[in-house]
Design a protein around this motif. Sequence first.
Motif, PDB file in Angstrom:
ATOM      1  N   ALA A 543       0.828  -1.208   0.000  1.00  0.00           N
ATOM      2  CA  ALA A 543       0.000   0.000   0.000  1.00  0.00           C
ATOM      3  C   ALA A 543       0.860   1.255   0.000  1.00  0.00           C
ATOM      4  CB  ALA A 543      -0.921  -0.012   1.223  1.00  0.00           C
ATOM      5  N   HIS A 544       2.103   1.139   0.454  1.00  0.00           N
ATOM      6  CA  HIS A 544       3.004   2.295   0.492  1.00  0.00           C
ATOM      7  C   HIS A 544       4.426   1.781   0.281  1.00  0.00           C
ATOM      8  CE1 HIS A 544       4.427   6.301   1.474  1.00  0.00           C
ATOM      9  NE2 HIS A 544       5.270   5.783   2.356  1.00  0.00           N
ATOM     10  N   GLY A 545       5.096   2.305  -0.703  1.00  0.00           N
ATOM     11  CA  GLY A 545       6.458   1.885  -0.972  1.00  0.00           C
ATOM     12  C   GLY A 545       6.635   1.395  -2.392  1.00  0.00           C
ATOM     13  N   LEU A 546       7.893   1.149  -2.754  1.00  0.00           N
ATOM     14  CA  LEU A 546       8.262   0.810  -4.120  1.00  0.00           C
ATOM     15  C   LEU A 546       8.751  -0.625  -4.211  1.00  0.00           C
ATOM     16  CD1 LEU A 546      10.391   4.008  -4.894  1.00  0.00           C
ATOM     17  CD2 LEU A 546       8.023   3.604  -5.585  1.00  0.00           C
ATOM     18  N   VAL A 547       8.442  -1.257  -5.333  1.00  0.00           N
ATOM     19  CA  VAL A 547       9.046  -2.537  -5.706  1.00  0.00           C
ATOM     20  C   VAL A 547      10.004  -2.228  -6.853  1.00  0.00           C
ATOM     21  CG1 VAL A 547       8.664  -4.845  -6.605  1.00  0.00           C
ATOM     22  CG2 VAL A 547       6.993  -3.830  -5.042  1.00  0.00           C
ATOM     23  N   ILE A 548      11.296  -2.485  -6.680  1.00  0.00           N
ATOM     24  CA  ILE A 548      12.274  -2.099  -7.692  1.00  0.00           C
ATOM     25  C   ILE A 548      13.092  -3.310  -8.132  1.00  0.00           C
ATOM     26  CG2 ILE A 548      12.418   0.210  -6.687  1.00  0.00           C
ATOM     27  CD1 ILE A 548      15.201  -0.464  -5.682  1.00  0.00           C
ATOM     28  N   SER A 549      13.597  -3.243  -9.353  1.00  0.00           N
ATOM     29  CA  SER A 549      14.432  -4.314  -9.899  1.00  0.00           C
ATOM     30  C   SER A 549      15.715  -4.448  -9.093  1.00  0.00           C
ATOM     31  CB  SER A 549      14.777  -4.020 -11.361  1.00  0.00           C
ATOM     32  OG  SER A 549      13.643  -4.044 -12.164  1.00  0.00           O
ATOM     33  N   SER A 550      16.183  -5.665  -8.973  1.00  0.00           N
ATOM     34  CA  SER A 550      17.409  -5.916  -8.202  1.00  0.00           C
ATOM     35  C   SER A 550      18.607  -5.196  -8.814  1.00  0.00           C
ATOM     36  CB  SER A 550      17.681  -7.417  -8.125  1.00  0.00           C
ATOM     37  OG  SER A 550      17.771  -7.987  -9.425  1.00  0.00           O
ATOM     38  N   LEU A 551      18.656  -5.110 -10.161  1.00  0.00           N
ATOM     39  CA  LEU A 551      19.769  -4.413 -10.802  1.00  0.00           C
ATOM     40  C   LEU A 551      19.752  -2.929 -10.452  1.00  0.00           C
ATOM     41  CD1 LEU A 551      22.153  -4.649 -12.735  1.00  0.00           C
ATOM     42  CD2 LEU A 551      20.596  -4.187 -14.630  1.00  0.00           C
ATOM     43  N   LEU A 552      18.564  -2.326 -10.404  1.00  0.00           N
ATOM     44  CA  LEU A 552      18.450  -0.919 -10.019  1.00  0.00           C
ATOM     45  C   LEU A 552      18.792  -0.736  -8.544  1.00  0.00           C
ATOM     46  CD1 LEU A 552      17.693   1.953 -10.856  1.00  0.00           C
ATOM     47  CD2 LEU A 552      15.318   1.409 -10.307  1.00  0.00           C
ATOM     48  N   ALA A 553      18.389  -1.687  -7.722  1.00  0.00           N
ATOM     49  CA  ALA A 553      18.718  -1.615  -6.294  1.00  0.00           C
ATOM     50  C   ALA A 553      20.230  -1.665  -6.084  1.00  0.00           C
ATOM     51  CB  ALA A 553      18.035  -2.761  -5.550  1.00  0.00           C
ATOM     52  N   ASP A 554      20.901  -2.526  -6.839  1.00  0.00           N
ATOM     53  CA  ASP A 554      22.364  -2.592  -6.743  1.00  0.00           C
ATOM     54  C   ASP A 554      22.994  -1.296  -7.222  1.00  0.00           C
ATOM     55  OD1 ASP A 554      22.127  -5.169  -5.823  1.00  0.00           O
ATOM     56  OD2 ASP A 554      22.479  -6.098  -7.780  1.00  0.00           O
ATOM     57  N   ARG A 555      22.447  -0.732  -8.288  1.00  0.00           N
ATOM     58  CA  ARG A 555      23.018   0.506  -8.833  1.00  0.00           C
ATOM     59  C   ARG A 555      22.862   1.660  -7.845  1.00  0.00           C
ATOM     60  NH1 ARG A 555      20.974   2.027 -14.669  1.00  0.00           N
ATOM     61  NH2 ARG A 555      22.086   0.067 -15.031  1.00  0.00           N
ATOM     62  N   LEU A 556      21.718   1.719  -7.180  1.00  0.00           N
ATOM     63  CA  LEU A 556      21.481   2.796  -6.214  1.00  0.00           C
ATOM     64  C   LEU A 556      21.960   2.423  -4.818  1.00  0.00           C
ATOM     65  CD1 LEU A 556      17.893   3.890  -7.316  1.00  0.00           C
ATOM     66  CD2 LEU A 556      20.061   5.005  -7.857  1.00  0.00           C
ATOM     67  N   GLN A 557      22.437   1.191  -4.660  1.00  0.00           N
ATOM     68  CA  GLN A 557      22.962   0.694  -3.386  1.00  0.00           C
ATOM     69  C   GLN A 557      21.936   0.812  -2.268  1.00  0.00           C
ATOM     70  OE1 GLN A 557      26.797   2.488  -2.565  1.00  0.00           O
ATOM     71  NE2 GLN A 557      27.565   2.068  -4.635  1.00  0.00           N
ATOM     72  N   VAL A 558      20.740   0.267  -2.544  1.00  0.00           N
ATOM     73  CA  VAL A 558      19.670   0.275  -1.548  1.00  0.00           C
ATOM     74  C   VAL A 558      19.160  -1.146  -1.369  1.00  0.00           C
ATOM     75  CG1 VAL A 558      18.971   2.654  -1.996  1.00  0.00           C
ATOM     76  CG2 VAL A 558      17.924   0.798  -3.311  1.00  0.00           C
ATOM     77  N   ALA A 559      18.503  -1.369  -0.253  1.00  0.00           N
ATOM     78  CA  ALA A 559      17.902  -2.663   0.052  1.00  0.00           C
ATOM     79  C   ALA A 559      16.512  -2.419   0.614  1.00  0.00           C
ATOM     80  CB  ALA A 559      18.776  -3.426   1.047  1.00  0.00           C
ATOM     81  N   VAL A 560      15.828  -3.507   0.902  1.00  0.00           N
ATOM     82  CA  VAL A 560      14.476  -3.392   1.457  1.00  0.00           C
ATOM     83  C   VAL A 560      14.525  -2.600   2.760  1.00  0.00           C
ATOM     84  CG1 VAL A 560      12.526  -4.686   2.402  1.00  0.00           C
ATOM     85  CG2 VAL A 560      13.707  -5.529   0.380  1.00  0.00           C
ATOM     86  N   GLY A 561      13.655  -1.606   2.867  1.00  0.00           N
ATOM     87  CA  GLY A 561      13.606  -0.755   4.051  1.00  0.00           C
ATOM     88  C   GLY A 561      14.308   0.579   3.883  1.00  0.00           C
ATOM     89  N   ASP A 562      15.223   0.682   2.914  1.00  0.00           N
ATOM     90  CA  ASP A 562      15.906   1.959   2.679  1.00  0.00           C
ATOM     91  C   ASP A 562      14.958   2.958   2.025  1.00  0.00           C
ATOM     92  OD1 ASP A 562      18.174   0.845   3.718  1.00  0.00           O
ATOM     93  OD2 ASP A 562      19.090   0.394   1.777  1.00  0.00           O
ATOM     94  N   GLU A 563      15.259   4.232   2.213  1.00  0.00           N
ATOM     95  CA  GLU A 563      14.439   5.302   1.648  1.00  0.00           C
ATOM     96  C   GLU A 563      15.041   5.806   0.340  1.00  0.00           C
ATOM     97  OE1 GLU A 563      11.561   6.852   2.866  1.00  0.00           O
ATOM     98  OE2 GLU A 563      11.416   5.264   4.391  1.00  0.00           O
ATOM     99  N   LEU A 564      14.162   6.105  -0.597  1.00  0.00           N
ATOM    100  CA  LEU A 564      14.556   6.709  -1.858  1.00  0.00           C
ATOM    101  C   LEU A 564      13.841   8.044  -2.011  1.00  0.00           C
ATOM    102  CD1 LEU A 564      14.466   3.759  -4.449  1.00  0.00           C
ATOM    103  CD2 LEU A 564      16.471   5.092  -3.786  1.00  0.00           C
ATOM    104  N   LEU A 565      14.564   9.060  -2.468  1.00  0.00           N
ATOM    105  CA  LEU A 565      13.952  10.344  -2.779  1.00  0.00           C
ATOM    106  C   LEU A 565      13.438  10.276  -4.212  1.00  0.00           C
ATOM    107  CD1 LEU A 565      13.269  13.264  -2.037  1.00  0.00           C
ATOM    108  CD2 LEU A 565      15.527  13.927  -2.912  1.00  0.00           C
ATOM    109  N   VAL A 566      12.127  10.421  -4.387  1.00  0.00           N
ATOM    110  CA  VAL A 566      11.488  10.322  -5.691  1.00  0.00           C
ATOM    111  C   VAL A 566      11.086  11.719  -6.148  1.00  0.00           C
ATOM    112  CG1 VAL A 566       9.599   9.329  -7.018  1.00  0.00           C
ATOM    113  CG2 VAL A 566      10.638   8.019  -5.145  1.00  0.00           C
TER     114      VAL A 566
END
Length: 787
Positions: A543-566
């Motif tokens: 209901a709140h939050g993003l589902v992102i590709s693993s390759l994009l997560a590696d590129r942005l160096q984020v994991a589940v629970g991290d915040e992204l500025l959109v």
Amino acid sequence: MSPLNIKLRRELWSLRGQIVSIALVVAVGIMSIITMRGSYDSLVRAQQDYYRQSRFADVWVSLVRAPQTLMPVLESLPGVTAADSRVTFLATLDLDDSGIPAHGRFVSVPANGRPLLNDVLIERGRYLAAGASDEVIISSKFAEARGFDPGDTVRAIINGRSRELVIVGIGNSPEHIYAVPPGGLYPEDDRYGVFWASRDLLGPAYNMDGAFNEAVLSLSDDANPQAVITDVDRVLEQYGGLGAYPRADQPSNLILEAELDQNRVSGAVIPMIFLGVAVFLLYLVLGRLIATQRGEIAVLKAFGYRNREVGMHFLMFAVVAVLLGGALGTLGGVYLGDAYIGIYRQYFNLPGLEYRATGGLLLFAFLACTLGAFAGAIAAVLRAVSLPPAEAMRPEAPANFRPGIFERLGLGQLLGSAGRMILRNVERKPLQSFFSSLGIAMSVAILTIGFFMFDSINYMMDLQFRQVQREDISLTFREVVPDSIAFDLSALDGVSRVETYRTIAARLRAGNLEDEIAIQGFDGDGQLRRVLNADGERIPLPAHGLVISSLLADRLQVAVGDELLVEFLEGKRFKRSLPVAAVLDDFLGLSVIMEKTALWQISGESAVVNGAFLTVDSTARPALNQIFKQFPVVTGVSSPDTMLESFREQLADSMLVASAFLLAFAGVIAVGVVYNAARISLSERGRELASLRVMGFHRSEVATLLLGEQGILTLVAIPMGLIIGYGICYAMAIGLTTDIYRIPFVIDPQTIVISALFIIITAAASAWVVRRRLHRLSLVDVLKTRE
């Protein structure tokens, strides 16, 4: 002719089968270098020539609408050497068929003169006449698929109005070397084409008089592309800029570069396998030939032949094999290279793409194989040179037979006398047996690697088009429309389910890392477009939050629970901080997905969408296709079934050619190793086998002793080759990861069965040839052999 040359000629004829088999392995090594490296060089050459000739841009940016007077501002930005503007839109083509509607990407060109950047290369016909607002140039792939020629007319629905356009030219531009329809993953030349039309036509049609919605820029050699992109985004932000991107991210160029990377990797790995086998075979054949000619070597030295002459005599066996293989490999490589480039022509519209094998490439391939072959031969030759005459006159010391590991474990009792003899002969030469199995294992590895690519692609396509994309028809709208359009679509005859979606361009930031991508908003409980992991497991949309590709997560160096500025690049351009709710292990593109209602809320939008997924009755499709052609808001209609069918049709041709290459190459290696090992073993053990025949052994029993050894080596080689193949396939799956696709590490059980059966059949055929020679063995001649 000198005595050594007479001896060489006679022994070459006697060993012609072995020499030819080695020459074929050398030929395949040279062939693979010339084919793969030559095709890579040809692709790069054609790409660079075309980019330079057409003045390919360095930066692209799309926007909602900006006045033409803004162009001097873009041109004056630091690092920019040239800037050009244009109007570009998708339009439905009203063609005479009832299938999925075809669409055209309309791109404006100046009413007078040629584009400053990304010029159109005319292949047939002519360029647009000055002031002609009803003329178009169409892409060559679309023209070929639809049978259009200069002078024909085509009807297009431009912003809701039907226009009849005259085709005056057929050509292409570097932006559309690999043309994929909206929402597609693969070229569909019969239903998607590019149309270049005068700005006088497209400007008024889309309310773009004196304005543009796309700009392209070229940069100086010392410019910082990222700094220029930042400046461009700043200038165009108030005009609805959707984020500038460099040439590296331009879709057609991105796909071509990914293909070049794959070609380069394959062109390095496969030739190394063949060269390694050629080195091994030459060492095996010459080493064991020299072992059987100890007496002849002693006589030659006793008669005064120097070490250099004896060494050159045996080295000439390698020279003949390399020269023969070089000639065959060069001719075959040039022929296969042209066929290989022909496959690329099916997908990439690159003018001037012709296979050209340069003199430097031919010399490199020949030298690489020659040095490799000589490396295998030189060790055996040095043994002949270093052998003192007195020692060579004596027979080689008998092998030290003792129980091997299997017999010490008590397993030998499970075998008969013939089985123990075979097992002991294998165990007393562990290194020789290992390398013989390794050579055969390379054949299995090559087949595994080749079929792995098809297994992976089939799995990837099945997951995407059968399980993820479950809709019958996907619609793309020209602009955002109220979500209530779902009710209008549901009211159409034959439509049983409708799910709308919203995509918004956004910039994601994690610290100093950022990426621009479209966020997709789907129904949380949707059934037509599901979010699945690589193993087919469904990921629920939070209901709140993003589902992102693993390759994009590696590129942005984020994991589940991290915040992204959109930062949204459309509408109110809000900035929001959102958590990463899940990481998606997918195969195609880079995805950022969230629940549609949540996307509306955080972007500050009302309930608007820009596409829909439909389930329809198959009998209603023709009528619906005609209806969608007349919908002004619909600019794209696609079907997963159509895309999958098109993909498989084009893949079938490539798979047929590639499979033939793989089977031929693997067969050459298997025959080369098995045949040579059996022939040399026959030469070494001729007296022993003849003695067994005199003692009363049947031909079949003697053949079992000789060929059973090769059977064991082949059976050991199969799992060894599968392990090697698995390792190389895994490395390739990791190494071929791109933004466009990731290769899943999937090997179908059928691949294992085919690889094993092919090697067994090939080995059996080689054994049959050796068995015929064994049956013709003269017992008298063999038993007269002097110890």
